[in-house]
Scaffold this active site. Sequence first.
Site, PDB file in Angstrom:
ATOM      1  N   SER A 141       0.857  -1.200   0.000  1.00  9.56           N
ATOM      2  CA  SER A 141       0.000   0.000   0.000  1.00  9.56           C
ATOM      3  C   SER A 141       0.881   1.233   0.000  1.00  9.56           C
ATOM      4  O   SER A 141       1.963   1.232   0.599  1.00  9.56           O
ATOM      5  CB  SER A 141      -0.871   0.017   1.258  1.00  9.56           C
ATOM      6  OG  SER A 141      -1.456   1.303   1.414  1.00  9.56           O
ATOM      7  N   TYR A 155      -2.399  -0.685  10.057  1.00  9.26           N
ATOM      8  CA  TYR A 155      -2.495  -1.252   8.704  1.00  9.26           C
ATOM      9  C   TYR A 155      -1.215  -0.940   7.908  1.00  9.26           C
ATOM     10  O   TYR A 155      -0.630  -1.825   7.274  1.00  9.26           O
ATOM     11  CB  TYR A 155      -3.725  -0.660   8.007  1.00  9.26           C
ATOM     12  CG  TYR A 155      -3.800  -0.939   6.526  1.00  9.26           C
ATOM     13  CD1 TYR A 155      -4.172  -2.198   6.051  1.00  9.26           C
ATOM     14  CD2 TYR A 155      -3.501   0.055   5.590  1.00  9.26           C
ATOM     15  CE1 TYR A 155      -4.245  -2.450   4.687  1.00  9.26           C
ATOM     16  CE2 TYR A 155      -3.574  -0.186   4.235  1.00  9.26           C
ATOM     17  CZ  TYR A 155      -3.942  -1.448   3.784  1.00  9.26           C
ATOM     18  OH  TYR A 155      -4.003  -1.692   2.433  1.00  9.26           O
TER      19      TYR A 155
HETATM   20  P1  NAP Z   1     -11.398  -6.358  -0.871  1.00  5.54           P
HETATM   21  O1  NAP Z   1     -12.194  -5.756  -1.957  1.00  5.54           O
HETATM   22  O2  NAP Z   1     -11.855  -6.163   0.540  1.00  5.54           O
HETATM   23  O3  NAP Z   1     -11.200  -7.911  -1.161  1.00  5.54           O
HETATM   24  C1  NAP Z   1     -10.443  -8.639  -0.280  1.00  5.54           C
HETATM   25  C2  NAP Z   1     -10.200 -10.016  -0.844  1.00  5.54           C
HETATM   26  O4  NAP Z   1      -9.378 -10.728   0.089  1.00  5.54           O
HETATM   27  C3  NAP Z   1     -11.448 -10.824  -1.024  1.00  5.54           C
HETATM   28  O5  NAP Z   1     -11.263 -11.744  -2.053  1.00  5.54           O
HETATM   29  C4  NAP Z   1     -11.553 -11.547   0.310  1.00  5.54           C
HETATM   30  O6  NAP Z   1     -12.275 -12.775   0.213  1.00  5.54           O
HETATM   31  C5  NAP Z   1     -10.100 -11.817   0.623  1.00  5.54           C
HETATM   32  N1  NAP Z   1      -9.870 -11.869   2.052  1.00  5.54           N
HETATM   33  C6  NAP Z   1      -9.923 -10.851   2.938  1.00  5.54           C
HETATM   34  N2  NAP Z   1      -9.675 -11.305   4.174  1.00  5.54           N
HETATM   35  C7  NAP Z   1      -9.473 -12.636   4.062  1.00  5.54           C
HETATM   36  C8  NAP Z   1      -9.184 -13.660   4.982  1.00  5.54           C
HETATM   37  N3  NAP Z   1      -9.058 -13.436   6.287  1.00  5.54           N
HETATM   38  N4  NAP Z   1      -9.057 -14.923   4.525  1.00  5.54           N
HETATM   39  C9  NAP Z   1      -9.169 -15.178   3.208  1.00  5.54           C
HETATM   40  N5  NAP Z   1      -9.457 -14.250   2.291  1.00  5.54           N
HETATM   41  C10 NAP Z   1      -9.601 -12.993   2.711  1.00  5.54           C
HETATM   42  O7  NAP Z   1      -9.888  -5.822  -0.898  1.00  5.54           O
HETATM   43  P2  NAP Z   1      -9.188  -4.773  -1.870  1.00  5.54           P
HETATM   44  O8  NAP Z   1      -9.617  -3.412  -1.455  1.00  5.54           O
HETATM   45  O9  NAP Z   1      -9.333  -5.186  -3.277  1.00  5.54           O
HETATM   46  O10 NAP Z   1      -7.655  -4.932  -1.410  1.00  5.54           O
HETATM   47  C11 NAP Z   1      -6.834  -5.965  -1.930  1.00  5.54           C
HETATM   48  C12 NAP Z   1      -5.406  -5.740  -1.432  1.00  5.54           C
HETATM   49  O11 NAP Z   1      -4.959  -4.444  -1.846  1.00  5.54           O
HETATM   50  C13 NAP Z   1      -5.283  -5.767   0.087  1.00  5.54           C
HETATM   51  O12 NAP Z   1      -4.068  -6.380   0.459  1.00  5.54           O
HETATM   52  C14 NAP Z   1      -5.276  -4.306   0.465  1.00  5.54           C
HETATM   53  O13 NAP Z   1      -4.603  -4.078   1.692  1.00  5.54           O
HETATM   54  C15 NAP Z   1      -4.518  -3.720  -0.721  1.00  5.54           C
HETATM   55  N6  NAP Z   1      -4.800  -2.290  -0.959  1.00  5.54           N
HETATM   56  C16 NAP Z   1      -6.058  -1.882  -1.254  1.00  5.54           C
HETATM   57  C17 NAP Z   1      -6.281  -0.545  -1.515  1.00  5.54           C
HETATM   58  C18 NAP Z   1      -7.647  -0.022  -1.853  1.00  5.54           C
HETATM   59  O14 NAP Z   1      -7.802   1.198  -1.968  1.00  5.54           O
HETATM   60  N7  NAP Z   1      -8.662  -0.861  -2.018  1.00  5.54           N
HETATM   61  C19 NAP Z   1      -5.215   0.373  -1.447  1.00  5.54           C
HETATM   62  C20 NAP Z   1      -3.934  -0.100  -1.146  1.00  5.54           C
HETATM   63  C21 NAP Z   1      -3.739  -1.425  -0.909  1.00  5.54           C
HETATM   64  P3  NAP Z   1     -13.715 -12.940   0.951  1.00  5.54           P
HETATM   65  O15 NAP Z   1     -14.544 -11.798   0.495  1.00  5.54           O
HETATM   66  O16 NAP Z   1     -14.211 -14.265   0.510  1.00  5.54           O
HETATM   67  O17 NAP Z   1     -13.386 -12.871   2.411  1.00  5.54           O
END
Ligand code: NAP
Length: 250
Positions: A141, A155
């Site tokens: 991130s 985080y």
């Molecule tokens: P998201 O939409 O919340 O999706 C999260 C994914 O991870 C889902 O497939 C979820 O599966 C899975 N997951 C979450 N917790 C889990 C657990 N305990 N066990 C197994 N699977 C789990 O996330 P996102 O926003 O796309 O983020 C993806 C990555 O990018 C993360 O590492 C996040 O920190 C990073 N990131 C995101 C952003 C942003 O703005 N969105 C910015 C910087 C970095 P289920 O739904 O089945 O639980």
Amino acid sequence: MSVLTGRTALVTGGSRGIGRAIAERLGGDGARVAVHYGRDETAAKQTVAAIEAAGGSAFTIGVELGRPGDAEALWEAFDRHADGVDILVNNAGIGTSRALGEIDEQEYDRVFAVNVKAPHFIVKHGLDRLRDGGRVINISSGLARTAVMPDKMAYAMTKGALDVFTRDLSKVLGPRGITVNSVAPGIIDTESNAGFLRASDEAWAQAAAISALGKVGTPAAVADVVAFLASDAGRWVTGSWVDATGGSLT
Ligand code: NAP
């Protein structure tokens, strides 16, 4: 033939958000994709269906991360479908928005268990499955380096730890020709951000203004960066922290 034809990819958290975009992109580039999810099997199946509809090949693996034995369980599920992995994307992650004065030990342990411990042990238990010449891509991130938000401190600390894992692992796996990199998104238009991003036009504009490019990022834009690192074109990049924030220096 596509750039990743013959390769197998595993995308943790590939069912939704950024992970789904990565899974679809790698599938579109010809890789067979393991779409991992935690709880939402329907979303994972929808991702598989989207990859197949575009002419690709994919399967689901459901394992809740952040518990003892999770990494072994993930690989056992993977082994039922494939015998090795070329591209491992540690994308699954959770957030916390509690500042130093508010976060308790339970929440701190949980965010570290999912964001740091799980990728570490997924790699440890996957060493025999990872093919030489492959890729490990950890989704970090911008908060680990370029931006500071006090309520996201714990985080951000998890992503900092993940980045050290990236750096050190690149040395460990380098002799096998495996590259290891962190890709760091900024604010991305995902479901998990919908609450604050779509709360008002002002909230959206403020989020957009953080990036030098003046926009909120898309999952597909992050997936493009991952696709480059996964491809042969990315073979000389390792141990790197790749800024995919659109230039977020706050
Ligand atoms: P998201 O939409 O919340 O999706 C999260 C994914 O991870 C889902 O497939 C979820 O599966 C899975 N997951 C979450 N917790 C889990 C657990 N305990 N066990 C197994 N699977 C789990 O996330 P996102 O926003 O796309 O983020 C993806 C990555 O990018 C993360 O590492 C996040 O920190 C990073 N990131 C995101 C952003 C942003 O703005 N969105 C910015 C910087 C970095 P289920 O739904 O089945 O639980």
